[in-house]
Design a protein around this motif. Structure first.
Motif, PDB file in Angstrom:
ATOM      1  N   VAL A   1       0.791  -1.299   0.047  1.00 43.86           N
ATOM      2  CA  VAL A   1       0.037  -0.100  -0.119  1.00 43.86           C
ATOM      3  C   VAL A   1       0.977   1.188  -0.008  1.00 43.86           C
ATOM      4  CG1 VAL A   1      -1.540   1.354   1.169  1.00 43.86           C
ATOM      5  CG2 VAL A   1      -1.744  -1.391   1.024  1.00 43.86           C
ATOM      6  N   PRO A   2       1.332   1.676  -1.165  1.00 43.47           N
ATOM      7  CA  PRO A   2       2.018   3.064  -1.298  1.00 43.47           C
ATOM      8  C   PRO A   2       1.148   4.194  -0.673  1.00 43.47           C
ATOM      9  CG  PRO A   2       1.512   2.029  -3.467  1.00 43.47           C
ATOM     10  CD  PRO A   2       0.810   1.426  -2.583  1.00 43.47           C
ATOM     11  N   GLY A   3       1.757   5.180  -0.410  1.00 43.66           N
ATOM     12  CA  GLY A   3       0.968   6.444  -0.167  1.00 43.66           C
ATOM     13  C   GLY A   3       0.270   6.609   1.047  1.00 43.66           C
ATOM     14  N   ALA A   4       0.530   5.618   1.994  1.00 45.50           N
ATOM     15  CA  ALA A   4      -0.207   5.370   3.261  1.00 45.50           C
ATOM     16  C   ALA A   4       0.176   6.550   4.061  1.00 45.50           C
ATOM     17  CB  ALA A   4      -0.544   3.885   3.888  1.00 45.50           C
ATOM     18  N   SER A   5      -0.964   7.010   5.070  1.00 53.40           N
ATOM     19  CA  SER A   5      -0.117   8.031   5.958  1.00 53.40           C
ATOM     20  C   SER A   5       0.029   7.252   7.413  1.00 53.40           C
ATOM     21  CB  SER A   5      -1.404   9.203   5.962  1.00 53.40           C
ATOM     22  OG  SER A   5      -0.990  10.034   7.318  1.00 53.40           O
ATOM     23  N   ILE A   6       1.028   7.563   7.850  1.00 47.71           N
ATOM     24  CA  ILE A   6       1.306   6.778   9.299  1.00 47.71           C
ATOM     25  C   ILE A   6       1.688   8.116  10.084  1.00 47.71           C
ATOM     26  CG2 ILE A   6       3.034   5.536  10.599  1.00 47.71           C
ATOM     27  CD1 ILE A   6       2.960   5.051   6.721  1.00 47.71           C
ATOM     28  N   PHE A   7       0.978   8.257  11.074  1.00 50.58           N
ATOM     29  CA  PHE A   7       1.113   9.200  12.251  1.00 50.58           C
ATOM     30  C   PHE A   7       1.521   8.695  13.465  1.00 50.58           C
ATOM     31  CE2 PHE A   7      -0.486  11.814  15.800  1.00 50.58           C
ATOM     32  CZ  PHE A   7       0.309  13.182  15.429  1.00 50.58           C
ATOM     33  N   GLY A   8       2.685   9.202  13.991  1.00 50.21           N
ATOM     34  CA  GLY A   8       2.892   8.461  15.365  1.00 50.21           C
ATOM     35  C   GLY A   8       3.373   9.416  16.409  1.00 50.21           C
ATOM     36  N   SER A   9       3.092   8.986  17.788  1.00 51.58           N
ATOM     37  CA  SER A   9       3.537  10.103  18.778  1.00 51.58           C
ATOM     38  C   SER A   9       3.505   9.352  20.137  1.00 51.58           C
ATOM     39  CB  SER A   9       2.539  11.115  18.898  1.00 51.58           C
ATOM     40  OG  SER A   9       1.256  10.399  19.369  1.00 51.58           O
TER      41      SER A   9
ATOM     42  N   TYR B   1       5.610  14.596  20.766  1.00 48.87           N
ATOM     43  CA  TYR B   1       6.778  14.358  19.815  1.00 48.87           C
ATOM     44  C   TYR B   1       5.890  13.529  18.668  1.00 48.87           C
ATOM     45  CZ  TYR B   1       9.999  14.893  23.598  1.00 48.87           C
ATOM     46  OH  TYR B   1      10.784  15.412  24.747  1.00 48.87           O
ATOM     47  N   PRO B   2       4.859  14.401  17.865  1.00 45.60           N
ATOM     48  CA  PRO B   2       4.140  13.847  16.961  1.00 45.60           C
ATOM     49  C   PRO B   2       5.074  13.928  15.507  1.00 45.60           C
ATOM     50  CG  PRO B   2       3.549  15.975  17.529  1.00 45.60           C
ATOM     51  CD  PRO B   2       4.483  15.670  18.345  1.00 45.60           C
ATOM     52  N   GLN B   3       4.948  12.991  14.906  1.00 44.24           N
ATOM     53  CA  GLN B   3       5.752  13.064  13.279  1.00 44.24           C
ATOM     54  C   GLN B   3       4.668  12.252  12.465  1.00 44.24           C
ATOM     55  OE1 GLN B   3       9.546  12.128  12.633  1.00 44.24           O
ATOM     56  NE2 GLN B   3      10.342  12.185  14.849  1.00 44.24           N
ATOM     57  N   GLU B   4       4.526  12.624  11.119  1.00 40.18           N
ATOM     58  CA  GLU B   4       3.809  11.951  10.294  1.00 40.18           C
ATOM     59  C   GLU B   4       4.657  11.658   9.001  1.00 40.18           C
ATOM     60  OE1 GLU B   4      -0.721  12.323   8.160  1.00 40.18           O
ATOM     61  OE2 GLU B   4       0.353  14.338   9.077  1.00 40.18           O
TER      62      GLU B   4
ATOM     63  N   PHE C   1       7.988   2.573   5.656  1.00 46.67           N
ATOM     64  CA  PHE C   1       8.014   3.679   5.929  1.00 46.67           C
ATOM     65  C   PHE C   1       8.956   3.748   7.376  1.00 46.67           C
ATOM     66  CE2 PHE C   1       4.885   1.440   8.906  1.00 46.67           C
ATOM     67  CZ  PHE C   1       5.108   1.841  10.203  1.00 46.67           C
ATOM     68  N   ARG C   2       9.271   4.867   7.673  1.00 47.94           N
ATOM     69  CA  ARG C   2      10.334   5.041   8.751  1.00 47.94           C
ATOM     70  C   ARG C   2      10.006   6.427   9.448  1.00 47.94           C
ATOM     71  NH1 ARG C   2      12.897   2.194   5.125  1.00 47.94           N
ATOM     72  NH2 ARG C   2      13.431   4.112   3.895  1.00 47.94           N
ATOM     73  N   ILE C   3       9.900   6.169  10.815  1.00 46.38           N
ATOM     74  CA  ILE C   3       9.727   7.419  11.869  1.00 46.38           C
ATOM     75  C   ILE C   3      10.969   7.527  12.509  1.00 46.38           C
ATOM     76  CG2 ILE C   3       8.163   8.595  13.433  1.00 46.38           C
ATOM     77  CD1 ILE C   3       5.892   6.985  12.440  1.00 46.38           C
ATOM     78  N   GLY C   4      11.822   8.381  12.428  1.00 44.59           N
ATOM     79  CA  GLY C   4      13.182   8.492  13.290  1.00 44.59           C
ATOM     80  C   GLY C   4      13.207   9.340  14.203  1.00 44.59           C
TER      81      GLY C   4
END
Length: 521
Positions: free
Chosen positions: A42-50, A56-59, A68-71
């Protein structure tokens, strides 16, 4: 100029390199892949993490392979929300992030012809083995540090790591060979090895112990790597006060008559910390203040005949520790961390034992300041950069209680009886500063994934070591048959003396290092 050219060339080389992902010695990464239930990407999916409280929110957005990677995530528990057009949103809760580690998740989204506002909630489970690294590593979390009946000395935390202790991490070299780090600041003693600055355990979010297989970014050690990560503030206001008391009225004694030794009389420790957000989701703070006072009784070996008798003077040791930390996220891309701390140890008299008269002890004065400033930024969707300046400046002095012009008196004949004065006065000045640039990430080539790590470090430091023999000599009299008075040479009998023993060492350190490392899977 040559060193500057090398660093600049490395920066240009790495900036032009392939995609990289972000984890530092204080932060971790959440990485994964977004798939359909049948396994299609699934390309182009939105991943929101906190963090679980929204800090410390990141999208980020999944790439063409659904990855995906959230660093640059401070250690803690994180929630993820994954959404894409035509799929039921999914929430993954309590993903454990550790410093210098990658938490891997796989998300499978279910297609739906309707708009579903409520997400499916999935609880993350930590893998038993981290397959992304060959390092032998164990970490203690802040919950474990708080709940375990641990030592109130930071190096004592190592003993809670299976098979490890400070003077031998999984069978490695002695404690002098360990590399100690506090938020990426190397806090070893320059030229001497071993720990120089020890944080308050209440400061720590995580303690990592690394041994075999430690990455190329680690150098200058032959023992283990002890990486201590301080806490950060968050959207949730937190404050606490901890008081610890130890006294011989609450504990037993192992001392026996005619046996040398010492034991703690009383030990008071008071610590407080406060953390929160000056600006929600943007500017976080953490501060801590603590002091420890330890009074130690030392056995008087000569006077302890029928019962244990202590010297008339106790060793009084006071430790004061202060920490302040600001974490600033002006955007979802840039993050800054600023740390300033103070560590001081005063002990008077220091070095007492059952064969040392109180006036022959020392006064310890060891004030130190440490600091760190770091900038983290993703460059595009998969390139990440960390630049950091760290350092400390401190003293570690052992001073005479009665003056440097009075010689010491040590009994001749092999025992350790010391009178009148300490043998030497010693002073140390220690400074260490480092500029560090790191890249860390992933590159895929066919069925092979590469976790790339590259960076550069320039370190400069100095240490000044001075030692002077008090009174320019040490008397070594022989104890005769009659009463011995260290202040009356007429009672000494045969007399000899020790001379010299002067040190004036003024050393400077410069060290430049480059590394490139690839983990292939």
């Amino acid at each position: 100029m040559k060193r500057s050219a090398i660093l600049f060339a490395l920066v240009v080389l790495l900036m032009a390199g392939g995609p990289l992902a972000a984890q530092t010695r204080q932060t971790g990464v959440i990485a994964g892949q977004i798939l359909e239930t049948d396994g299609a990407v699934v390309p182009g999916a939105s991943i929101f993490g906190s963090l679980t409280d929204g800090s410390y929110p990141q999208e980020v957005t999944s790439d063409d392979a659904g990855r995906f990677r959230i660093g640059f995530l401070p250690p803690g528990l994180y929630n993820l929300v994954v959404s894409a057009d035509g799929y039921i949103p999914q929430q993954i809760v309590e993903v454990r992030v550790r410093a210098e580690a990658q938490a891997t998740v796989e998300v499978r989204l279910e297609r739906t012809p309707e708009v579903i506002e409520e997400a499916i909630i999935v609880t993350s489970e930590a893998p038993l083995i981290d397959s992304t690294t060959t390092e032998l590593s164990t970490a203690l979390s802040s919950e474990e540090i708080q709940d375990l009946p641990i030592s109130r000395v930071a190096t004592g935390l190592i003993d809670f790591v299976p098979g490890a202790r400070a003077d031998g991490v999984w069978g490695a070299s002695t404690e002098q060979a360990n590399q100690y780090q506090l938020d990426g600041v190397t806090v070893n003693q320059p030229g001497f090895g071993g720990d120089f600055l020890l944080p308050n355990p209440d400061w720590l979010e995580e303690v990592q112990v690394k041994g075999l297989g430690a990455g190329a970014e680690y150098g200058d050690f032959q023992g283990g790597v002890i990486n201590m990560v301080t806490r950060s503030g968050s959207n949730s206001f937190k404050a606490a006060v901890r008081v610890n008391y130890e006294g011989k009225n609450l504990t037993g004694s192992n001392l026996n008559v005619e046996e040398a030794g010492e034991e703690v009389d009383t030990r008071w420790e008071a610590n407080g910390y406060i953390g929160g957000a000056f600006i929600k989701d943007k500017l976080y703070y953490f501060g801590s203040l603590g002091q420890v006072q330890t009074m130690t009784d030392v056995v008087d070996a000569e006077a302890s005949v029928d019962s244990v008798v202590f010297l008339p003077v106790q060793e009084d040791r006071v430790e004061s520790k202060v920490l302040g930390k600001l974490s600033w996220n002006p955007s979802m891309k840039d993050s800054f961390n600023f740390v300033l701390g103070y560590d001081d140890v005063e002990s008077d008299p220091r070095g007492l034992d059952s064969f040392t008269s109180p006036e022959a002890g020392q006064r310890q004065e060891s004030p130190s300041v440490f600091y760190s400033a770091a900038w983290n930024r993703p460059l595009g969707t998969a390139n990440f950069l960390e630049v950091k300046f760290t350092g400390y400046s401190g003293e570690d002095n052992r001073l005479s209680l009665v003056g440097e012009d009075i010689p010491a008196v040590r009994i001749l004949g092999g025992n350790r009886n010391l009178f009148t004065n300490t043998v030497h006065t010693r002073s140390r000045d220690l400074d260490n500063n480092a500029l560090v640039a790191n890249w860390d990430g992933f590159l895929s080539s066919g069925r092979v994934t590469h976790q790339l790590k590259a960076g550069a470090e320039y370190n400069t430091g100095s240490w000044l070591e001075k030692r002077r023999r008090n009174g320019n000599l040490t008397w070594r009299p022989e104890e005769g048959d009659g009463p011995f008075d260290p202040d009356d040479p007429a009672t000494w009998g045969f007399i000899s003396s020790d001379w010299e023993g002067f040190i004036n060492l003024d050393a400077e350190i410069q060290n430049a290092a480059l590394y490139v490392q690839d983990y292939m899977d």
